[in-house]
Scaffold this motif. Structure first.
Motif, PDB file in Angstrom:
ATOM      1  N   ARG A 125      18.366 -16.038  35.133  1.00 21.06           N
ATOM      2  CA  ARG A 125      19.576 -16.642  34.318  1.00 21.06           C
ATOM      3  C   ARG A 125      20.246 -17.718  34.935  1.00 21.06           C
ATOM      4  O   ARG A 125      20.821 -18.754  34.501  1.00 21.06           O
ATOM      5  CB  ARG A 125      20.209 -15.747  33.671  1.00 21.06           C
ATOM      6  N   ASP A 182      18.536 -20.937  34.638  1.00 17.26           N
ATOM      7  CA  ASP A 182      18.273 -21.134  33.459  1.00 17.26           C
ATOM      8  C   ASP A 182      16.816 -21.016  32.866  1.00 17.26           C
ATOM      9  O   ASP A 182      16.200 -21.697  32.366  1.00 17.26           O
ATOM     10  CB  ASP A 182      18.721 -22.781  33.079  1.00 17.26           C
ATOM     11  N   TYR A 239      14.776 -18.175  30.795  1.00 18.69           N
ATOM     12  CA  TYR A 239      14.781 -17.117  29.823  1.00 18.69           C
ATOM     13  C   TYR A 239      13.625 -16.560  29.500  1.00 18.69           C
ATOM     14  O   TYR A 239      13.653 -15.688  28.596  1.00 18.69           O
ATOM     15  CB  TYR A 239      15.878 -17.417  28.788  1.00 18.69           C
ATOM     16  N   ILE A 247      15.607 -11.409  29.868  1.00 23.03           N
ATOM     17  CA  ILE A 247      14.344 -12.236  30.143  1.00 23.03           C
ATOM     18  C   ILE A 247      13.238 -11.778  29.202  1.00 23.03           C
ATOM     19  O   ILE A 247      12.940 -10.815  29.328  1.00 23.03           O
ATOM     20  CB  ILE A 247      13.887 -12.301  31.547  1.00 23.03           C
TER      21      ILE A 247
END
Length: 186
Positions: free
Chosen positions: A146, A149, A151, A179
């Motif tokens: 995270r 960036d 996901y 995720i």
């Protein structure tokens, strides 16, 4: 066949004409090459030099693998999957430790890495290879992903791995911590 006949005829002519230059004998035999054996002077190691089907390299070199069907159609999904789902999850579990990483497919760079062998995680865990350790690795990897960036990721187990137990615990922990992991079971 014609090469063998012409080669033998030239060899008999040279021997009959009393022309005793050994180098010309080798030149005549190698100019009419049959593709199986070169009748040139023996190599340094005393091994005859053989040539492969393409007549390009000695037999000691590894031949390139030729595809069974060179005109095989590659689907649109196969060509674009690396760009549509760019991050892959790699999980490695041994008897002593657990490690997992998220890798970008196109650039081959590791975006996030977590393992029980690192000093900060090693001190906190009771055991470095049990199910709670796998859950902790999934949680830490999700936090690091995270931060970078990331996901979504895809996971395909190796041939020897089954999607159960510790591997499933790492993947489930990633999913629980935000995720989105697509698991491809072949």
């Amino acid at each position: 066949m014609l090469k063998n006949i012409l080669g033998n005829a030239l060899l008999k002519q040279i021997l009959a004409s009393d022309y005793k230059k050994v180098s010309s004998l080798y030149c005549c035999r190698t100019s009419l090459h049959t593709g199986k054996e070169l009748n040139s002077p023996r190599s340094f190691f005393g091994v005859e030099d053989f040539v492969d089907d393409d007549n390009s390299r000695p037999y000691t070199y590894q031949k390139e693998k030729k595809p069974k069907s060179p005109h095989k159609h590659v689907s649109f999904k196969q060509r674009t999957i690396a760009f549509m789902e760019p991050f892959t999850l790699d999980v490695f579990i041994s008897k002593r430790f657990v490690s997992a990483s998220l890798t970008h497919r196109v650039t081959c760079k590791q975006v996030a890495v977590a393992g029980t062998n690192s000093n900060d995680i090693k001190a906190v865990l009771k055991s470095r290879s049990d199910i709670p350790a796998c859950l902790a690795i999934g949680r830490i990897l999700a936090d690091r992903a995270r931060e970078a960036d990331v996901y979504t990721a895809s996971y395909t187990p190796r041939e020897r791995d089954r999607f159960e137990g510790k591997i499933r615990a790492v993947v489930q922990s990633l999913i629980d911590n935000g995720i989105d992991v697509k698991v491809y079971l072949d």
